[in-house]
Design a protein around this motif. Structure first.
Motif, PDB file in Angstrom:
ATOM      1  N   MET A 171      43.706  42.026  31.592  1.00 46.55           N
ATOM      2  CA  MET A 171      44.542  42.577  32.806  1.00 46.55           C
ATOM      3  C   MET A 171      45.635  43.690  32.547  1.00 46.55           C
ATOM      4  N   THR A 208      41.398  37.170  29.023  1.00 41.66           N
ATOM      5  CA  THR A 208      41.604  37.658  30.529  1.00 41.66           C
ATOM      6  C   THR A 208      42.664  38.218  30.699  1.00 41.66           C
ATOM      7  N   GLU A 217      40.618  44.422  33.739  1.00 38.62           N
ATOM      8  CA  GLU A 217      40.166  43.434  34.675  1.00 38.62           C
ATOM      9  C   GLU A 217      41.310  43.490  35.956  1.00 38.62           C
ATOM     10  N   ILE A 232      43.689  42.553  38.569  1.00 37.89           N
ATOM     11  CA  ILE A 232      44.900  41.464  39.024  1.00 37.89           C
ATOM     12  C   ILE A 232      44.469  41.007  40.366  1.00 37.89           C
ATOM     13  N   SER A 233      44.341  39.521  40.506  1.00 41.77           N
ATOM     14  CA  SER A 233      44.217  38.974  41.634  1.00 41.77           C
ATOM     15  C   SER A 233      45.445  38.674  42.459  1.00 41.77           C
ATOM     16  N   LYS A 272      44.504  35.429  37.896  1.00 41.66           N
ATOM     17  CA  LYS A 272      43.179  36.022  37.874  1.00 41.66           C
ATOM     18  C   LYS A 272      42.279  34.932  38.444  1.00 41.66           C
TER      19      LYS A 272
END
Length: 355
Positions: free
Chosen positions: A48, A44, A53, A55-56, A11
């Motif tokens: 996710m 965080t 949030e 997810i990167s 993230k």
């Protein structure tokens, strides 16, 4: 119920990375606690999993299916927040049943689910009340009930007890643990409180700076920490650390007497000697590690007394029987038996084993 898999999960917020490619397998029905200081990435990570949030990078699987792009409502999981997030204008029954609002169930079926959930939580006599008429612990149970009524495959808890007083926290820890034993549903629980982690978890995940340091049972983390951070984070009061040195088979430390300890199996050089306060007992010197220190403070706890000592400029905490309360500014001896000492590299703070 379902297993949850985190594979290289990342993230980022702009140029800042909050979670650094973590890997974690959570078994079906397991109670896993993510623990660490504020800002370590545990909440965080939980968000996710919940879908709150984006997810990167990496992959998130629930029940064997990749859910990276799924909306929160499509993941069939339920989240309990720190601030309860219950509606003050609705009754207990209406709050518990709120998640069924869009469910394709008859009113009778919804009412039956709400009543069954309330009975599980011991709240069947409170269904008509408003949140303002409830205690903090009861409000938290309402929040848990609202998550339960949907019959999710997993529960996510984000520091749910932090707003309660000490007695209620202790009570709710037991209630949540018993609830898990009855339901057998997968639980991922976030807290900064290591006592919550130790008393509730099947498996603890220690995080720091967006990375996982160690994963194991409470006993494994307490008995075999991989580094100084984990050693001091798990256990209360925190582990004492004394600067030391190994030369040949001899372990030495300023202001400390060490007898009957063979450090030949440990690489020579500067080390940190760890000893837990409960293993460092005020009394006569003997085999093992002994310190003679000035008492700077005492904390009588009834069953035992915590004794703060100054050892050559280093503060350590020892214990004494509850009826023994040394006087401040007096000198006492405290000792730890062989087998209770932890050694860490002074260079990178990684564990070197126990003596």
């Amino acid at each position: 119920m379902a297993n949850i898999e985190l594979q290289g999960l990342v993230k980022t917020y702009g140029k800042t990375t909050a979670v650094h490619g973590i890997d974690l397998d959570i078994a079906d029905g397991e109670f896993v606690v993510l623990v660490g200081p504020s800002g370590c990435g545990k909440s965080t990570t939980l968000r996710m999993i919940a879908g709150l949030e984006d997810i990167s990078g990496g992959t998130l699987k629930i029940g064997g299916e990749v859910v990276n792009e799924r909306e929160p409502k499509q993941r069939n999981i339920a989240m309990v927040f720190q601030n309860y997030a219950i509606y003050p204008h609705l009754s207990v029954a209406q709050n518990i049943g709120f998640g069924l609002y869009t469910a394709k169930l008859s009113k009778a079926d919804k009412d039956q689910r709400i009543l069954a959930t309330a009975k599980t939580l011991g709240m069947e006599d409170l269904l008509a009340r408003r949140p303002s008429e409830l205690s903090g612990g009861q409000r938290q149970r309402v929040a848990i009930g609202r998550a339960m009524v949907r019959d999710p495959v997993a529960f996510l808890f984000d520091e749910p007890l932090s707003n309660l007083d000490a007695q209620l926290r202790s009570q709710m820890r037991i209630e949540i643990k018993r609830l898990h034993q009855r339901l057998g549903t997968t639980i991922v629980y976030v807290t900064h409180d290591q006592i919550e982690a130790m008393t509730m978890a099947d498996k603890i995940v220690v995080m720091r700076d967006g990375r996982i340091l160690q994963v194991g049972t409470p006993t494994e983390l307490y008995e075999s920490p991989v580094d100084v951070f984990t050693a001091r984070f798990i256990g209360s009061p925190s582990m004492n650390l004394l600067p030391g040195k190994i030369a040949g088979a001899a372990l030495t430390a300023p202001g400390v007497a060490i007898a009957g300890i063979d450090a030949a199996t440990i690489a020579s050089g500067n080390v940190l000697i760890g000893v837990r306060p409960h293993d460092l007992v005020v009394g006569e010197a003997g085999t093992g590690l002994s310190v003679s220190g000035l008492v700077t403070a005492v904390e009588p706890l009834g069953s035992e007394t915590l004794v703060h000592l100054d050892i050559a400029g280093t503060e350590v905490i020892a214990t004494a029987p509850g009826k023994v309360v040394p006087k401040v500014n007096t000198t006492v001896i405290a000792s730890a038996l062989p087998g209770s000492l932890y050694l860490f590299s002074a260079a990178d703070e990684r564990s070197l084993g126990r003596l």
